[in-house]
Scaffold this active site. Structure first.
Site, PDB file in Angstrom:
ATOM      1  N   TRP A 204      40.759 -27.638 -55.133  1.00  0.00           N
ATOM      2  CA  TRP A 204      39.336 -27.598 -55.463  1.00  0.00           C
ATOM      3  C   TRP A 204      38.634 -28.931 -55.248  1.00  0.00           C
ATOM      4  O   TRP A 204      37.413 -28.996 -55.319  1.00  0.00           O
ATOM      5  CB  TRP A 204      39.184 -27.227 -56.950  1.00  0.00           C
ATOM      6  CG  TRP A 204      40.148 -27.996 -57.828  1.00  0.00           C
ATOM      7  CD1 TRP A 204      41.361 -27.543 -58.273  1.00  0.00           C
ATOM      8  CD2 TRP A 204      40.025 -29.337 -58.306  1.00  0.00           C
ATOM      9  NE1 TRP A 204      41.994 -28.534 -59.002  1.00  0.00           N
ATOM     10  CE2 TRP A 204      41.189 -29.649 -59.045  1.00  0.00           C
ATOM     11  CE3 TRP A 204      39.031 -30.314 -58.180  1.00  0.00           C
ATOM     12  CZ2 TRP A 204      41.396 -30.885 -59.645  1.00  0.00           C
ATOM     13  CZ3 TRP A 204      39.243 -31.552 -58.785  1.00  0.00           C
ATOM     14  CH2 TRP A 204      40.422 -31.821 -59.506  1.00  0.00           C
ATOM     15  N   ASN A 205      39.344 -30.007 -55.019  1.00  0.00           N
ATOM     16  CA  ASN A 205      38.700 -31.324 -55.151  1.00  0.00           C
ATOM     17  C   ASN A 205      37.733 -31.632 -54.012  1.00  0.00           C
ATOM     18  O   ASN A 205      36.703 -32.257 -54.231  1.00  0.00           O
ATOM     19  CB  ASN A 205      39.741 -32.434 -55.315  1.00  0.00           C
ATOM     20  CG  ASN A 205      40.621 -32.596 -54.121  1.00  0.00           C
ATOM     21  OD1 ASN A 205      40.880 -31.637 -53.388  1.00  0.00           O
ATOM     22  ND2 ASN A 205      41.104 -33.794 -53.885  1.00  0.00           N
ATOM     23  N   LYS A 228      43.840 -19.063 -49.004  1.00  0.00           N
ATOM     24  CA  LYS A 228      43.526 -18.858 -50.423  1.00  0.00           C
ATOM     25  C   LYS A 228      43.012 -20.169 -50.995  1.00  0.00           C
ATOM     26  O   LYS A 228      43.776 -21.054 -51.367  1.00  0.00           O
ATOM     27  CB  LYS A 228      44.772 -18.435 -51.214  1.00  0.00           C
ATOM     28  CG  LYS A 228      44.411 -17.979 -52.616  1.00  0.00           C
ATOM     29  CD  LYS A 228      45.489 -18.195 -53.628  1.00  0.00           C
ATOM     30  CE  LYS A 228      45.522 -19.573 -54.202  1.00  0.00           C
ATOM     31  NZ  LYS A 228      44.314 -19.959 -54.972  1.00  0.00           N
ATOM     32  N   PRO A 229      41.708 -20.306 -51.048  1.00  0.00           N
ATOM     33  CA  PRO A 229      41.149 -21.506 -51.677  1.00  0.00           C
ATOM     34  C   PRO A 229      41.337 -21.430 -53.192  1.00  0.00           C
ATOM     35  O   PRO A 229      41.594 -20.360 -53.741  1.00  0.00           O
ATOM     36  CB  PRO A 229      39.657 -21.428 -51.305  1.00  0.00           C
ATOM     37  CG  PRO A 229      39.553 -20.368 -50.242  1.00  0.00           C
ATOM     38  CD  PRO A 229      40.684 -19.430 -50.475  1.00  0.00           C
ATOM     39  N   ASP A 230      41.166 -22.567 -53.850  1.00  0.00           N
ATOM     40  CA  ASP A 230      41.259 -22.567 -55.302  1.00  0.00           C
ATOM     41  C   ASP A 230      40.145 -21.710 -55.904  1.00  0.00           C
ATOM     42  O   ASP A 230      39.019 -21.706 -55.420  1.00  0.00           O
ATOM     43  CB  ASP A 230      41.153 -24.005 -55.824  1.00  0.00           C
ATOM     44  CG  ASP A 230      41.534 -24.096 -57.285  1.00  0.00           C
ATOM     45  OD1 ASP A 230      42.701 -24.442 -57.557  1.00  0.00           O
ATOM     46  OD2 ASP A 230      40.675 -23.809 -58.150  1.00  0.00           O
ATOM     47  N   GLY A 279      47.869 -29.707 -52.471  1.00  0.00           N
ATOM     48  CA  GLY A 279      47.786 -29.573 -53.925  1.00  0.00           C
ATOM     49  C   GLY A 279      48.786 -30.486 -54.594  1.00  0.00           C
ATOM     50  O   GLY A 279      49.158 -31.533 -54.050  1.00  0.00           O
ATOM     51  N   GLU A 301      50.622 -31.459 -48.323  1.00  0.00           N
ATOM     52  CA  GLU A 301      49.788 -32.637 -48.607  1.00  0.00           C
ATOM     53  C   GLU A 301      49.669 -32.710 -50.121  1.00  0.00           C
ATOM     54  O   GLU A 301      48.958 -31.911 -50.725  1.00  0.00           O
ATOM     55  CB  GLU A 301      48.392 -32.463 -47.976  1.00  0.00           C
ATOM     56  CG  GLU A 301      48.383 -32.021 -46.524  1.00  0.00           C
ATOM     57  CD  GLU A 301      48.798 -33.123 -45.568  1.00  0.00           C
ATOM     58  OE1 GLU A 301      48.851 -34.286 -45.985  1.00  0.00           O
ATOM     59  OE2 GLU A 301      49.097 -32.803 -44.409  1.00  0.00           O
ATOM     60  N   CYS A 335      42.882 -37.254 -53.415  1.00  0.00           N
ATOM     61  CA  CYS A 335      44.315 -37.522 -53.273  1.00  0.00           C
ATOM     62  C   CYS A 335      44.575 -38.965 -52.850  1.00  0.00           C
ATOM     63  O   CYS A 335      45.573 -39.561 -53.244  1.00  0.00           O
ATOM     64  CB  CYS A 335      44.930 -36.556 -52.276  1.00  0.00           C
ATOM     65  SG  CYS A 335      44.129 -36.593 -50.669  1.00  0.00           S
ATOM     66  N   GLU A 433      50.288 -39.401 -61.825  1.00  0.00           N
ATOM     67  CA  GLU A 433      48.947 -39.295 -61.235  1.00  0.00           C
ATOM     68  C   GLU A 433      47.954 -38.806 -62.296  1.00  0.00           C
ATOM     69  O   GLU A 433      48.190 -37.800 -62.962  1.00  0.00           O
ATOM     70  CB  GLU A 433      49.000 -38.287 -60.073  1.00  0.00           C
ATOM     71  CG  GLU A 433      47.696 -38.154 -59.329  1.00  0.00           C
ATOM     72  CD  GLU A 433      47.754 -37.030 -58.277  1.00  0.00           C
ATOM     73  OE1 GLU A 433      48.347 -35.977 -58.559  1.00  0.00           O
ATOM     74  OE2 GLU A 433      47.191 -37.211 -57.189  1.00  0.00           O
TER      75      GLU A 433
HETATM   76  P1  NAD Z   1      47.714 -27.173 -57.585  1.00  0.00           P
HETATM   77  O1  NAD Z   1      49.018 -27.384 -56.924  1.00  0.00           O
HETATM   78  O2  NAD Z   1      47.730 -26.721 -58.995  1.00  0.00           O
HETATM   79  O3  NAD Z   1      46.831 -26.082 -56.808  1.00  0.00           O
HETATM   80  C1  NAD Z   1      46.506 -26.206 -55.445  1.00  0.00           C
HETATM   81  C2  NAD Z   1      46.391 -24.824 -54.817  1.00  0.00           C
HETATM   82  O4  NAD Z   1      47.667 -24.184 -54.903  1.00  0.00           O
HETATM   83  C3  NAD Z   1      45.415 -23.894 -55.533  1.00  0.00           C
HETATM   84  O5  NAD Z   1      44.765 -23.083 -54.571  1.00  0.00           O
HETATM   85  C4  NAD Z   1      46.320 -23.049 -56.409  1.00  0.00           C
HETATM   86  O6  NAD Z   1      45.773 -21.796 -56.732  1.00  0.00           O
HETATM   87  C5  NAD Z   1      47.538 -22.912 -55.528  1.00  0.00           C
HETATM   88  N1  NAD Z   1      48.789 -22.636 -56.246  1.00  0.00           N
HETATM   89  C6  NAD Z   1      49.111 -22.995 -57.511  1.00  0.00           C
HETATM   90  N2  NAD Z   1      50.369 -22.567 -57.807  1.00  0.00           N
HETATM   91  C7  NAD Z   1      50.833 -21.941 -56.699  1.00  0.00           C
HETATM   92  C8  NAD Z   1      52.070 -21.306 -56.377  1.00  0.00           C
HETATM   93  N3  NAD Z   1      53.068 -21.220 -57.255  1.00  0.00           N
HETATM   94  N4  NAD Z   1      52.206 -20.776 -55.147  1.00  0.00           N
HETATM   95  C9  NAD Z   1      51.216 -20.867 -54.235  1.00  0.00           C
HETATM   96  N5  NAD Z   1      50.024 -21.460 -54.490  1.00  0.00           N
HETATM   97  C10 NAD Z   1      49.834 -22.000 -55.701  1.00  0.00           C
HETATM   98  O7  NAD Z   1      46.916 -28.510 -57.405  1.00  0.00           O
HETATM   99  P2  NAD Z   1      45.575 -28.951 -58.125  1.00  0.00           P
HETATM  100  O8  NAD Z   1      45.912 -29.580 -59.415  1.00  0.00           O
HETATM  101  O9  NAD Z   1      44.602 -27.848 -58.133  1.00  0.00           O
HETATM  102  O10 NAD Z   1      45.050 -30.064 -57.096  1.00  0.00           O
HETATM  103  C11 NAD Z   1      45.160 -31.409 -57.358  1.00  0.00           C
HETATM  104  C12 NAD Z   1      46.388 -31.977 -56.691  1.00  0.00           C
HETATM  105  O11 NAD Z   1      46.240 -31.843 -55.298  1.00  0.00           O
HETATM  106  C13 NAD Z   1      46.545 -33.456 -56.960  1.00  0.00           C
HETATM  107  O12 NAD Z   1      47.897 -33.734 -57.222  1.00  0.00           O
HETATM  108  C14 NAD Z   1      46.122 -34.101 -55.655  1.00  0.00           C
HETATM  109  O13 NAD Z   1      46.689 -35.357 -55.429  1.00  0.00           O
HETATM  110  C15 NAD Z   1      46.563 -33.085 -54.661  1.00  0.00           C
HETATM  111  N6  NAD Z   1      45.813 -33.210 -53.404  1.00  0.00           N
HETATM  112  C16 NAD Z   1      46.442 -33.719 -52.315  1.00  0.00           C
HETATM  113  C17 NAD Z   1      45.761 -33.890 -51.125  1.00  0.00           C
HETATM  114  C18 NAD Z   1      46.441 -34.481 -49.909  1.00  0.00           C
HETATM  115  O14 NAD Z   1      45.884 -34.384 -48.814  1.00  0.00           O
HETATM  116  N7  NAD Z   1      47.604 -35.090 -50.033  1.00  0.00           N
HETATM  117  C19 NAD Z   1      44.413 -33.522 -51.045  1.00  0.00           C
HETATM  118  C20 NAD Z   1      43.798 -33.009 -52.165  1.00  0.00           C
HETATM  119  C21 NAD Z   1      44.507 -32.846 -53.343  1.00  0.00           C
END
Ligand code: NAD
Length: 564
Positions: A204-205, A228-230, A279, A301, A335, A433
């Site tokens: 979502w960020n 599948k976006p957040d 994520g 990522e 991130c 983090e």
């Molecule tokens: P998250 O892992 O909770 O969720 C990210 C996405 O994954 C969402 O769409 C969520 O619905 C989905 N998801 C959650 N559990 C899942 C599963 N078991 N199977 C498949 N999909 C699943 O992450 P978040 O907390 O929403 O996002 C923040 C994190 O993302 C931070 O750690 C940040 O550093 C990281 N991030 C990394 C980058 C990068 O390019 N490295 C960019 C943006 C965010």
């Protein structure tokens, strides 16, 4: 402190949104209600949460792009005020299955289109994104609560990505001649074959950037996408899908489904030919295991605990200005944002004075307008994490040099940009983090020590070095175990240079977005060898033993010739 309250309002003129085409796209919500609720408020004048922040018809046009027939919806609110935005229809496992069926059908045709045709669509998308940036930014701010200037980064990044891949399509994807084993007689070439249907799961960020940026090279390489976006930022992602449609990409090529990651995300991973996930590291590990089980590739990522180094010869004004952007862009929900800053002893006090005063001068506010330096966090969960990290650090002896408190007077999830000193390994924010506007300052005496401390922990996403000696800074960069390192810049120098690969070392990820790696991940390389005149076996009655001798002499001769 000058944290300003900037009035929440500026009601968005809904006519701004009327450029969205009237005709709903190809995905009917067959069978399910799936329709966003459009009933009016009970008492909007006295309770902002009682009225919808967006025009319901606009929301409905966006959500009609979803494949979601469960009949269930999830209510989404704007972090700016708590006002409801939409009820997002949720997808079933059957919807994900249907999305893959449609995507596969579309991909079979798409893979036969020319690279030039695909690149032209990317360039149309580039123009559309720039023309419609107000709409994109408005929606992004409504959904994420970020400051307008940080929302602008999203169409900017997508325009850069679209132009880069359109202009370099042939360089990355044309069939390439390779060195044949027998000069002139063995012709070898490598084709880049699309993987098929790529699953993209995004956070979502940066809802517009993250929903689209990884998909553009996938489309260019001849793939279809199921994404599948957040759930919190679905509307912005759906606007991205609509813009792809308008740019000319066949609608079935880009499927959007909605629902909890553990269900709908898993449904995607079990069907995709390749998965691109952005994520948290925890979720990335789950997805890596699932992909390993199916022997499909994935790029991950993930999170970071990014270090910024201020060397003793740094330009301190530039470093302080950069440190603010490095730490507080998008309220630290980035991130590549910095959460640890190592400052040379010799300049520590002078740097900190500048950094603290710039931070205290930042303007915060819930607004659709330009002018704020920082907006809201996205949710109560994010606010809870930030509060927990700061309170834990303070309880264990850390000092707050700026910020350090929530600001419910500005909006439900606001938190001040916060600088901590005296953070120790027993504090949660030392190694975990935060993903919020919190930075810990540390002194260092010699650079080797700073490098070692920057490399501590499991993450390795992004680093930054401030120094007036570019050569020395780049030499130090080689020792920082991060996928990107920016010299005299926070993250933009690498992240916005789409030709450079971007991704994490260690637990910050696997694979790279951007550059040739960012598109090659969506292809299988296929070698095609054509042999002429001779064969790889004894010829003309030659014995195996003679053949071995001839080949040995041949190998020695080739080496003398300098052949690879
Ligand atoms: P998250 O892992 O909770 O969720 C990210 C996405 O994954 C969402 O769409 C969520 O619905 C989905 N998801 C959650 N559990 C899942 C599963 N078991 N199977 C498949 N999909 C699943 O992450 P978040 O907390 O929403 O996002 C923040 C994190 O993302 C931070 O750690 C940040 O550093 C990281 N991030 C990394 C980058 C990068 O390019 N490295 C960019 C943006 C965010």
């Amino acid at each position: 402190m000058i944290y300003q309250w900037v009035a929440t309002e500026t009601p968005v003129t809904y006519s701004r949104y009327m450029s969205v085409p009237e005709n709903p796209p190809n995905v009917p919500a067959a069978g399910g209600s799936g329709r966003p609720l459009v009933e009016g408020p009970a008492d909007p004048e006295h309770d902002p949460t009682a009225s919808y922040a967006l025009e319901p018809e606009y929301v409905e046009r966006l959500t009609s792009r979803l494949l979601a027939t469960s009949g269930r919806t999830v209510r989404v609110e704007t972090p700016l005020t708590g006002a409801p935005l939409a009820h997002i229809p949720q997808s079933t496992d059957g919807d994900v299955e249907e999305a893959f069926v449609r995507a596969r059908r579309a991909q079979a045709i798409w893979a036969r289109t020319s690279l030039d045709e695909r690149a032209a669509m990317l360039l149309r998308l580039h123009d559309l994104v720039l023309e419609r940036q107000d709409e994109i930014i408005d929606l992004t701010v409504w959904e994420s609560g970020k400051a307008r200037k940080h929302a602008f980064d999203e169409p900017l990044h997508i325009a850069l990505t679209a132009r880069y891949y359109a202009r370099t399509a042939h360089q990355h994807l044309d069939t390439q001649r390779k060195i044949g084993v027998v000069p002139a007689l063995t012709r070898v070439e490598v084709n880049r074959v699309p993987k098929g249907v790529v699953g993209i799961i995004s956070p979502w960020n940066y809802p517009f950037t993250m929903a689209l940026c990884d998909g553009l090279p996938a489309l260019l390489a001849g793939n279809a996408v199921v994404t599948k976006p957040d759930s919190q930022t679905m509307l912005t992602a759906l606007l991205g899908a609509r813009l792809l449609d308008e740019a000319g990409f066949p609608k079935d090529l880009w499927q959007v489904v909605a629902g909890p990651g553990s269900q709908v995300g898993t449904s995607i991973v079990t069907r995709a030919d390749y998965v691109c996930f952005t994520g948290s590291t925890a979720t990335g590990k789950i997805i890596a295991r699932q992909c390993a089980e199916r022997l499909i590739g994935c790029s991950l990522e993930l999170g970071g605990k990014n270090p910024l180094l201020v060397l003793r010869d740094a330009d301190l004004e530039k470093a302080a200005e950069g440190a603010v952007r490095a730490s507080f862009s998008n309220a630290g929900q980035l991130c590549v944002s910095m959460e640890r800053m190592f400052v040379a002893d010799q300049v520590y006090d002078r740097f900190v004075e500048r950094f603290v005063s710039r931070t205290k001068a930042m303007t915060l506010g819930a607004s659709m307008e330009w002018g704020n330096d920082m907006g809201s966090l996205i949710s109560q969960a994010q606010l809870d994490t930030v509060v927990a990290h700061v309170d834990d650090a303070v309880a264990k002896g850390a000092r707050v040099l700026a910020g350090g408190r929530a600001r419910p007077d500005l909006g439900p999830y606001f938190y001040e940009p916060t600088i901590l000193e005296g953070v120790t390994p027993d504090m949660t924010c030392f190694g975990h983090e935060t993903f919020g506007p919190v930075i810990a300052l540390y002194r260092f005496h010699d650079e080797a020590d700073a490098i070692a401390r920057a490399n501590e922990g499991e993450y390795g996403l992004n680093g930054s070095i401030y120094s007036q000696d570019g050569d020395r800074a780049r030499a130090i960069a080689r020792e920082i175990r991060c996928g990107t390192v920016n010299v005299n810049e926070a993250f933009g120098a690498t992240f916005a240079s789409i030709d450079s690969p971007m991704g994490g070392m260690r637990e910050s990820g696997m694979g790279r977005r951007q550059g040739s790696e960012g598109v090659h991940r969506y292809t299988e390389s296929q070698s095609v060898g054509t042999q002429r005149l001779i064969r790889f076996a004894p010829m003309l009655g030659m014995s195996d033993e003679t053949y071995a001798k001839v080949m040995t002499a041949n190998l020695k001769f080739m080496k003398k010739l300098g052949r690879a």
